[in-house]
Scaffold this motif. Structure first.
Motif, PDB file in Angstrom:
ATOM      1  N   GLN A  34       0.783  -1.277  -0.066  1.00 35.15           N
ATOM      2  CA  GLN A  34      -0.047   0.058  -0.052  1.00 35.15           C
ATOM      3  C   GLN A  34       0.905   1.305   0.004  1.00 35.15           C
ATOM      4  O   GLN A  34       2.129   1.204   0.019  1.00 35.15           O
ATOM      5  CB  GLN A  34      -0.789   0.109   1.292  1.00 35.15           C
ATOM      6  CG  GLN A  34      -1.904  -1.328   1.051  1.00 35.15           C
ATOM      7  CD  GLN A  34      -2.884  -1.186   2.347  1.00 35.15           C
ATOM      8  OE1 GLN A  34      -2.541  -1.564   3.288  1.00 35.15           O
ATOM      9  NE2 GLN A  34      -4.117  -1.127   1.859  1.00 35.15           N
ATOM     10  N   THR A  98       2.803  -3.825   3.874  1.00 36.30           N
ATOM     11  CA  THR A  98       2.197  -3.260   5.246  1.00 36.30           C
ATOM     12  C   THR A  98       3.060  -3.816   6.337  1.00 36.30           C
ATOM     13  O   THR A  98       3.280  -3.299   7.423  1.00 36.30           O
ATOM     14  CB  THR A  98       0.826  -3.795   5.361  1.00 36.30           C
ATOM     15  OG1 THR A  98       0.732  -5.171   5.059  1.00 36.30           O
ATOM     16  CG2 THR A  98      -0.002  -3.128   4.386  1.00 36.30           C
ATOM     17  N   GLN A 112      -0.223   6.206   6.091  1.00 37.13           N
ATOM     18  CA  GLN A 112      -0.999   5.646   4.994  1.00 37.13           C
ATOM     19  C   GLN A 112      -1.430   6.691   4.192  1.00 37.13           C
ATOM     20  O   GLN A 112      -2.483   7.694   4.419  1.00 37.13           O
ATOM     21  CB  GLN A 112      -2.050   4.456   5.450  1.00 37.13           C
ATOM     22  CG  GLN A 112      -2.212   3.646   4.217  1.00 37.13           C
ATOM     23  CD  GLN A 112      -2.895   2.420   4.643  1.00 37.13           C
ATOM     24  OE1 GLN A 112      -3.429   2.509   5.945  1.00 37.13           O
ATOM     25  NE2 GLN A 112      -3.006   1.429   3.573  1.00 37.13           N
ATOM     26  N   THR A 118      -5.205  -0.503  -2.385  1.00 38.50           N
ATOM     27  CA  THR A 118      -3.936  -1.639  -2.457  1.00 38.50           C
ATOM     28  C   THR A 118      -3.286  -1.835  -3.858  1.00 38.50           C
ATOM     29  O   THR A 118      -4.028  -2.113  -4.763  1.00 38.50           O
ATOM     30  CB  THR A 118      -4.571  -2.722  -1.907  1.00 38.50           C
ATOM     31  OG1 THR A 118      -4.952  -2.518  -0.718  1.00 38.50           O
ATOM     32  CG2 THR A 118      -3.330  -4.086  -1.845  1.00 38.50           C
TER      33      THR A 118
END
Length: 159
Positions: A34, A98, A112, A118
């Motif tokens: 991500q 992640t 994030q 994703t």
């Protein structure tokens, strides 16, 4: 693994693990790639609200992610730890696993970006040779790995 007498391997696949009669595999969980950035980068450049807006940002990419039809990233790395260091230093927005950024998120060194998006999802497998009981050290390593991954939340748990 069998030919070289390797006792354990960790494999990551984007689809099902290839069926091999000589190997036994245990699914450990799911890994995701991500987008992450340092707060100081976002304070300077702003946060994108869509994936399409990433073209207006400095990007940190793995060499495998660099496509000829995309704008060149600010930094292209073949080492995930180097890419993480560049992102942490404010060098741009990067696609990172992640599990690698758990501590950085907790400390506030990274945040994030576009959390609903994703870049890639894969399955992590613990693989051993089939047909014999694994040695106690392999079982201990597997159990420690499962416990650690579960405790840290580094992987999504097996379904």
């Amino acid at each position: 693994l069998v030919e070289e007498e390797i006792e354990v391997a960790i494999r990551v696949t984007s689809g099902p693990l290839a069926d091999t009669p000589h190997l036994t595999a245990r699914r450990l969980g799911t890994i995701r790639l991500q987008l992450y950035a340092a707060p100081r980068y976002l304070a300077r450049a702003g946060a994108p609200s869509t994936v399409e807006e990433l073209v207006h940002h400095d990007q940190v990419a793995f060499l495998q992610q660099v496509a000829s039809n995309e704008p060149a990233p600010r930094v292209a790395a073949d080492d995930v730890n180097f890419a993480r260091a560049v992102v942490r230093a404010g060098g741009g927005i990067g696609v990172l696993p992640t599990f690698l950024v758990v501590d950085d998120l907790a400390s506030g060194e990274l945040v994030q970006v576009l959390p609903d998006w994703t870049a890639w999802t894969g399955t992590v497998w613990f693989v051993t040779p089939h047909g014999r009981s694994p040695p106690a050290r392999v079982v201990a390593f597997r159990d420690l790995l499962v416990e650690t991954l579960g405790r840290t939340g580094a992987l999504s748990t097996p379904e």
